[in-house]
Design an enzyme around this catalytic site. Structure first.
Site, PDB file in Angstrom:
ATOM      1  N   ASP A   1       0.829  -1.195   0.000  1.00  0.00           N
ATOM      2  CA  ASP A   1       0.000   0.000   0.000  1.00  0.00           C
ATOM      3  C   ASP A   1       0.871   1.256   0.000  1.00  0.00           C
ATOM      4  OD1 ASP A   1      -2.721   1.190   0.415  1.00  0.00           O
ATOM      5  OD2 ASP A   1      -1.800   1.919   2.257  1.00  0.00           O
TER       6      ASP A   1
ATOM      7  N   GLU B   1       1.493  -0.569  -5.041  1.00  0.00           N
ATOM      8  CA  GLU B   1       0.501   0.462  -5.325  1.00  0.00           C
ATOM      9  C   GLU B   1       1.256   1.785  -5.333  1.00  0.00           C
ATOM     10  OE1 GLU B   1      -3.473   2.657  -3.565  1.00  0.00           O
ATOM     11  OE2 GLU B   1      -1.706   2.257  -2.346  1.00  0.00           O
TER      12      GLU B   1
END
Length: 540
Positions: A211, A285
């Site tokens: 993330d 990401e």
């Protein structure tokens, strides 16, 4: 355009041509009737994913968390939140996935912790100048009394990216105020996350989705961001309500994102993963400003893959799609990485809705999906897209996205409404009982349930199953070379190995090239209808 595969003489790693299905655990399947999905619920539905034809699943965070950002605020990286189950449930999920031939990727959230994490609680207790505070980004404020934030950075979720504590210092949070950013220049942080990686690798997971991979390291001075007139300080992510208008991101000053030192973190992590067997992988990401900066994350000694959001951001346009394909493959060819393709996830408006909604939006979504699945590399699917789900207009009283509470903007709840499995009314088999789940499901979803679509050979679910079966037949053998074809400005057409792929993005039907139909997103004849894609092969 050909991607350079440094292991071309060996069997390719499983992730290079995989179809990976994202599970948002709150919204996939509920085993205990509390209205919230959980790990046993996911395990019970793994045969469905196998039969759908995917190769792996990626599960959004299930760690111990106050759930201020639905698990992306982690209080303990080595345990399961009771909301979702136990470590034994996680072990059973990994083992069952492997028994069914599925790989399992877990989400890792290294940019920030929860404010309930023991480290942050210790930092608050220890006070300014302490070793405990040095794990985070605490700073003195500006102004005579220190009452102004240390710089002008904005939070992704709205408002300043700084919150003041009782002793007068401020801490940085690029997301919610309950998600303090870690200081990745502190070696304790890197050591802790290496331990976290090994904890989950030892339990058998096959990889990590990282993330905010571009955000770990900030420019050391924490200087002000230079903001153009009329702009707002960069958030580092895409507002889900403005995806279609963000196709052309302007290059801007971003001292909080994509700093060169972040790549040292991933080189260290790559060494850890390479010490385990089974082709363990990482996917970033990383909301970068260009294909070239995205490619830096997937150099041979760093990440294995990075999400390619260019396809997701492109409007319904043959020219835009062609530009995404060429730009992606050109950027990656120099680093030997395989591309990724994605159309929806838990942070953005579902692509059926982005493409216009209703019958038109669904036709375009199916066509775009078919084109995406024909390209080399990995495709990432988001739960429910195989049912043709649209964005739900969640009523204000039911919204739970923290960005809604901070900004008043609609936020991401609309793409997170739980999956409908069966029945004529909510909860549509999502879990036992008859109450609405944590986000209410629409009253008109009965025709969209898995059970209803399994009985319909023309359903969107049947389309996905057929497309994934066709893809599996050629994914590793068609090669990585993509040749764009000129069939008019409103037609995306390319050849990959034995396949010719044609997508009609125009307003009138077009003549279909010769060849046998392998897969299509809708009915085709000698003419290819508007908003339709087809795979053809000549048999050569």
């Amino acid at each position: 355009m050909t991607l350079n595969d440094p292991k071309s003489s060996e069997a390719p790693e499983w992730w290079r041509h995989a179809v990976i299905y994202q599970v948002y655990p709150r919204s996939f399947a509920d085993s205990d009737g509390d209205g919230i999905g959980d790990l046993p619920g996911i395990t019970s539905r793994l045969p469905y994913l196998r039969d759908l034809g995917v190769d792996a699943l990626w599960i959004s965070p299930f760690y111990t968390s106050p759930q201020k950002d639905h698990g992306y605020d982690v209080a303990d990286y080595r345990d399961i939140d009771p909301l979702f189950g136990t470590l034994e449930d996680a072990d059973r999920l990994v083992a069952t996935a492997h028994e069914l031939g599925l790989k399992l990727i877990v989400d890792l959230v290294p940019n920030h912790t929860s404010d309930a994490h023991v480290w942050f609680q210790a930092a608050l207790a220890a006070g300014p100048g302490s070793a405990e505070r040095a794990r985070y980004l605490f700073r003195e404020g500006r102004g005579e009394d220190g009452s102004q934030p240390p710089n002008n950075w904005s939070s992704v979720f709205g408002g300043p990216a700084w919150t003041r504590v009782e002793d007068g210092q401020w801490y940085l949070h690029l997301f919610d105020s309950t998600q303090p950013d870690l200081d990745w220049r502190n070696p304790e942080v890197g050591d802790m996350f290496e331990d976290v990686l090994r904890f989950w690798l030892d339990r058998g997971v096959d990889g990590f989705r990282v993330d905010v991979a571009h955000g770990l390291v900030k420019e050391e001075s924490l200087r002000d961001q230079v903001v153009d007139e009329g702009d707002t300080p960069a958030s580092g992510e895409i507002n889900p309500e403005a995806v279609s208008s963000m196709v052309e991101r302007t290059m801007r000053d971003e001292p909080m994102w994509d700093q060169p030192e972040v790549h040292e973190v991933y080189r260290r992590w790559r060494t850890v993963l390479d010490s385990y067997d089974g082709d363990r992988m990482m996917v970033a990401e990383a909301w970068t400003q260009s294909a070239e900066s995205m490619a830096r994350f997937v150099r041979p000694d760093e990440m294995h893959q990075s999400f390619n959001f260019s396809w997701l951001l492109a409007p319904w346009s043959a020219e835009e799609f062609a530009s995404v394909v060429t730009g992606t493959l050109e950027a990656l060819s120099g680093v030997g990485a395989s591309p990724t393709w994605v159309l929806s996830n838990h942070d953005v408006v579902r692509h059926v809705t982005r493409y216009g909604g209703g019958a038109v939006g669904l036709a375009r979504a199916r066509a775009a999906t078919l084109a995406m699945l024909a390209l080399p590399g990995s495709s990432y699917l988001y739960e429910g897209e195989e049912l043709g789900l649209e964005q739900v207009d969640v009523e204000p009283e039911h919204r739970q996205d923290p960005s809604w509470f901070r900004t008043g903007e609609v936020g991401r709840d609309g793409c997170r409404v739980p999956v409908p499995w069966s029945g004529d009314a909510a909860p549509y088999g999502f879990g036992p009982g008859d109450a609405q789940p944590w986000l209410p499901q629409p009253d008109d979803w009965a025709p969209l349930t898995v059970a209803a679509q399994q009985a319909d050979p023309d359903s969107t679910l049947a389309f996905y199953q057929k497309a994934l079966a066709a893809r599996r037949a050629f994914a590793e053998t068609a090669g990585d070379q993509v040749e764009l074809l000129d069939l008019g400005r409103d037609v995306l057409a390319f050849r990959r190995g034995p396949l010719t792929v044609v997508v009609n993005c125009g307003e009138t039907p077009v003549t279909r090239p010769a060849g046998d139909v392998v897969a299509s997103s809708g009915p085709v004849s000698d003419l290819l209808p508007v908003d339709t894609a087809v795979w053809l092969t000549t048999g050569d």
